[in-house]
Design a protein around this motif. Structure first.
Motif, PDB file in Angstrom:
ATOM      1  N   HIS A  42       0.908  -0.701   0.031  1.00 49.48           N
ATOM      2  CA  HIS A  42       0.127  -0.204  -0.171  1.00 49.48           C
ATOM      3  C   HIS A  42       0.728   1.021   0.080  1.00 49.48           C
ATOM      4  O   HIS A  42       2.587   1.289   0.194  1.00 49.48           O
ATOM      5  N   ARG A  43       0.219   2.466  -0.106  1.00 50.58           N
ATOM      6  CA  ARG A  43       0.944   3.421  -0.157  1.00 50.58           C
ATOM      7  C   ARG A  43       2.069   3.700   1.081  1.00 50.58           C
ATOM      8  O   ARG A  43       1.399   3.757   1.767  1.00 50.58           O
ATOM      9  N   GLY A  44       2.710   3.916   0.771  1.00 52.03           N
ATOM     10  CA  GLY A  44       3.614   5.131   1.865  1.00 52.03           C
ATOM     11  C   GLY A  44       4.641   3.589   2.405  1.00 52.03           C
ATOM     12  O   GLY A  44       4.998   3.122   3.442  1.00 52.03           O
ATOM     13  N   SER A  45       4.427   2.607   1.949  1.00 52.29           N
ATOM     14  CA  SER A  45       5.284   0.884   2.072  1.00 52.29           C
ATOM     15  C   SER A  45       7.042   1.361   1.484  1.00 52.29           C
ATOM     16  O   SER A  45       6.825   1.943   0.613  1.00 52.29           O
ATOM     17  N   ARG A  46       7.689   0.628   2.426  1.00 54.52           N
ATOM     18  CA  ARG A  46       8.847   1.227   2.285  1.00 54.52           C
ATOM     19  C   ARG A  46       9.098  -0.615   2.432  1.00 54.52           C
ATOM     20  O   ARG A  46       9.370  -1.171   3.630  1.00 54.52           O
ATOM     21  N   CYS A  47       9.280  -1.736   0.839  1.00 55.47           N
ATOM     22  CA  CYS A  47      10.363  -3.102   0.852  1.00 55.47           C
ATOM     23  C   CYS A  47      11.453  -3.284   0.432  1.00 55.47           C
ATOM     24  O   CYS A  47      11.321  -3.048  -0.566  1.00 55.47           O
ATOM     25  N   LEU A  48      12.186  -3.979   1.701  1.00 55.14           N
ATOM     26  CA  LEU A  48      13.123  -4.411   0.716  1.00 55.14           C
ATOM     27  C   LEU A  48      12.778  -5.693   0.074  1.00 55.14           C
ATOM     28  O   LEU A  48      11.906  -6.881   0.936  1.00 55.14           O
ATOM     29  N   VAL A  49      13.083  -6.595  -0.722  1.00 55.34           N
ATOM     30  CA  VAL A  49      13.399  -7.808  -1.378  1.00 55.34           C
ATOM     31  C   VAL A  49      14.763  -8.728  -1.189  1.00 55.34           C
ATOM     32  O   VAL A  49      15.718  -8.086  -1.379  1.00 55.34           O
ATOM     33  N   ILE A  50      14.525  -9.705  -0.618  1.00 51.55           N
ATOM     34  CA  ILE A  50      15.974 -10.356  -0.307  1.00 51.55           C
ATOM     35  C   ILE A  50      15.357 -11.854  -0.635  1.00 51.55           C
ATOM     36  O   ILE A  50      14.624 -12.045  -0.900  1.00 51.55           O
ATOM     37  N   GLY A  51      16.894 -11.899  -1.512  1.00 50.73           N
ATOM     38  CA  GLY A  51      16.531 -13.158  -2.124  1.00 50.73           C
ATOM     39  C   GLY A  51      18.100 -13.637  -2.773  1.00 50.73           C
ATOM     40  O   GLY A  51      18.726 -12.257  -2.904  1.00 50.73           O
ATOM     41  N   ALA A  52      18.696 -14.637  -3.132  1.00 54.09           N
ATOM     42  CA  ALA A  52      19.956 -14.755  -3.457  1.00 54.09           C
ATOM     43  C   ALA A  52      19.928 -15.166  -5.122  1.00 54.09           C
ATOM     44  O   ALA A  52      18.747 -14.176  -5.602  1.00 54.09           O
ATOM     45  N   ASN A  53      21.626 -14.946  -5.606  1.00 58.51           N
ATOM     46  CA  ASN A  53      21.250 -14.427  -6.693  1.00 58.51           C
ATOM     47  C   ASN A  53      19.993 -15.005  -8.252  1.00 58.51           C
ATOM     48  O   ASN A  53      20.257 -16.303  -7.099  1.00 58.51           O
ATOM     49  N   GLY A  54      19.945 -14.764  -8.891  1.00 55.92           N
ATOM     50  CA  GLY A  54      18.800 -15.530  -9.753  1.00 55.92           C
ATOM     51  C   GLY A  54      17.446 -16.019  -8.789  1.00 55.92           C
ATOM     52  O   GLY A  54      16.496 -16.677  -9.936  1.00 55.92           O
ATOM     53  N   ALA A  55      17.002 -15.485  -7.996  1.00 53.51           N
ATOM     54  CA  ALA A  55      16.167 -15.464  -7.001  1.00 53.51           C
ATOM     55  C   ALA A  55      14.842 -15.058  -8.009  1.00 53.51           C
ATOM     56  O   ALA A  55      13.025 -15.011  -7.333  1.00 53.51           O
ATOM     57  N   GLY A  56      15.630 -13.855  -9.200  1.00 55.03           N
ATOM     58  CA  GLY A  56      13.983 -13.288  -9.438  1.00 55.03           C
ATOM     59  C   GLY A  56      13.760 -11.754  -8.984  1.00 55.03           C
ATOM     60  O   GLY A  56      12.772 -10.840  -9.880  1.00 55.03           O
ATOM     61  N   LYS A  57      14.589 -11.482  -8.545  1.00 57.53           N
ATOM     62  CA  LYS A  57      13.973 -10.044  -7.771  1.00 57.53           C
ATOM     63  C   LYS A  57      14.495  -9.153  -9.430  1.00 57.53           C
ATOM     64  O   LYS A  57      13.649  -8.316  -8.891  1.00 57.53           O
ATOM     65  N   SER A  58      14.768  -9.160  -9.900  1.00 58.50           N
ATOM     66  CA  SER A  58      15.633  -8.548 -10.690  1.00 58.50           C
ATOM     67  C   SER A  58      14.401  -8.135 -12.190  1.00 58.50           C
ATOM     68  O   SER A  58      13.735  -7.421 -13.004  1.00 58.50           O
ATOM     69  N   THR A  59      13.823  -9.612 -11.878  1.00 58.50           N
ATOM     70  CA  THR A  59      12.686  -9.725 -13.389  1.00 58.50           C
ATOM     71  C   THR A  59      11.386  -9.362 -12.294  1.00 58.50           C
ATOM     72  O   THR A  59      10.494  -8.750 -13.304  1.00 58.50           O
ATOM     73  N   LEU A  60      11.754  -9.538 -11.166  1.00 63.47           N
ATOM     74  CA  LEU A  60       9.905  -9.406 -10.774  1.00 63.47           C
ATOM     75  C   LEU A  60      10.054  -7.271 -10.779  1.00 63.47           C
ATOM     76  O   LEU A  60       9.009  -6.346 -11.157  1.00 63.47           O
ATOM     77  N   LEU A  61      11.303  -6.316 -10.446  1.00 66.13           N
ATOM     78  CA  LEU A  61      10.970  -5.488 -10.555  1.00 66.13           C
ATOM     79  C   LEU A  61      10.991  -4.719 -12.187  1.00 66.13           C
ATOM     80  O   LEU A  61      10.062  -3.564 -11.885  1.00 66.13           O
ATOM     81  N   ARG A  62      11.480  -6.032 -13.114  1.00 69.28           N
ATOM     82  CA  ARG A  62      11.432  -5.306 -14.210  1.00 69.28           C
ATOM     83  C   ARG A  62      10.092  -5.511 -15.147  1.00 69.28           C
ATOM     84  O   ARG A  62       9.633  -4.627 -15.749  1.00 69.28           O
TER      85      ARG A  62
END
Length: 287
Positions: free
Chosen positions: A35-55
């Motif tokens: 929701h608005r105002g949230s600050r969320c850290l995405v934690i995961g190993a290399n290759g976990a899909g973090k960059s894919t999700l953001l893109r």
């Protein structure tokens, strides 16, 4: 952008994504609501899909059969204004490595329209507007990218490892700026990183992306069971976020190794073969 404050800033439901039909999914059944105002850290190993999700959230990859929206708008077909994505691939673009003065570069993307915010970011990021883009370091070039991306009035910020090149002082000042922006303007930040020092006061939530699947979103700081003094003491430790990430990443590695073993695969050294020795002797670059 809708004015309905109840509409999530980021809403992902059962997202599965593969780069090609013959590959295992990079993301599988991912659900994430912020929701608005949230600050969320995405934690995961290399290759976990973090960059894919953001893109995907930035509208850079086409998806089918899943809900993936920002302020109620489909991210690929109808991405709303006020969404800023900052990723590491920017610095490899030949344009940003050309002989162009930083002040001209920022003006070319509308810096003159955001003078007050631009100037504040120039001070926070310690940028010299007389720098030439082709003469500066990767860290200095990253500072210019951040100034360029943050000087407008964004509502959702997607950060993919873009603070890795910054020195500790600049990074700390930038994090303080982002927290302030989130609180004052109710802006939402999704931030994928592997560097956790100095971040304990940044997130409102943390998301564990485990081998392409998002585990349930957790509030931060974690809730402390009543009367659990040892847990309370750990939570006050500024390194508690680091230790939690370390625990998760060890868990992820063990899970991945178990899956690899079941498929007859493994990482690391393999037994010496005649072919390998032949190849080495043929291409001995040491001589």
């Amino acid at each position: 952008m809708t004015d309905d404050l109840l509409v999530p800033a980021i809403d992902v439901e059962r997202l599965t994504y593969s780069f090609t039909h013959d590959l295992e999914p990079a993301l599988e059944d991912v659900t994430l609501t912020l929701h608005r105002g949230s600050r969320c850290l995405v934690i995961g190993a290399n290759g976990a899909g973090k960059s894919t999700l953001l893109r995907i959230l930035a509208g850079k990859r086409l998806i089918k059969g899943a809900k993936c929206s920002i302020f109620g708008h489909d991210v690929f077909n109808n991405l709303p204004g006020g969404v800023v994505y900052l990723g590491t691939e920017w610095s490899s673009n030949p344009v940003v490595r050309g002989d162009i003065v930083v002040s001209d570069f920022l003006d070319s993307v509308g810096g003159y329209r955001h003078k007050e915010r631009r100037d504040r970011l120039l001070r926070i990021l310690d940028v010299d507007v007389d720098w030439h883009m082709h003469q500066i370091s990767d860290g200095e070039r990253r500072r210019v990218q951040l100034c360029m991306g943050l000087m407008g009035h964004w509502d959702v910020l997607l950060l993919d490892e873009v603070t890795v090149d910054l020195d500790v002082l600049v990074r700390a000042d930038l994090i303080e700026f982002l927290v302030e922006e989130s609180k004052i303007r109710n802006a939402t930040i999704l931030y994928a990183t592997h560097i956790f020092d100095g971040l304990s006061s940044f997130p409102t939530h943390i998301c564990h992306l485990q081998l392409g699947t998002a585990l349930p979103l957790l509030p931060w700081p974690l809730a402390i069971p009543s009367g659990d003094a040892s847990t309370a003491e750990t939570d006050r430790d500024p390194d508690s976020l680091f230790h939690l990430a370390l625990e998760w990443l060890r868990e992820d590695r063990n899970l991945r190794r178990g899956r690899d073993s079941a498929r007859g695969k493994h990482r690391g050294p393999k037994a010496e073969t005649t072919n390998a020795r032949t190849f080495f002797e043929k291409y001995d670059y040491a001589h």
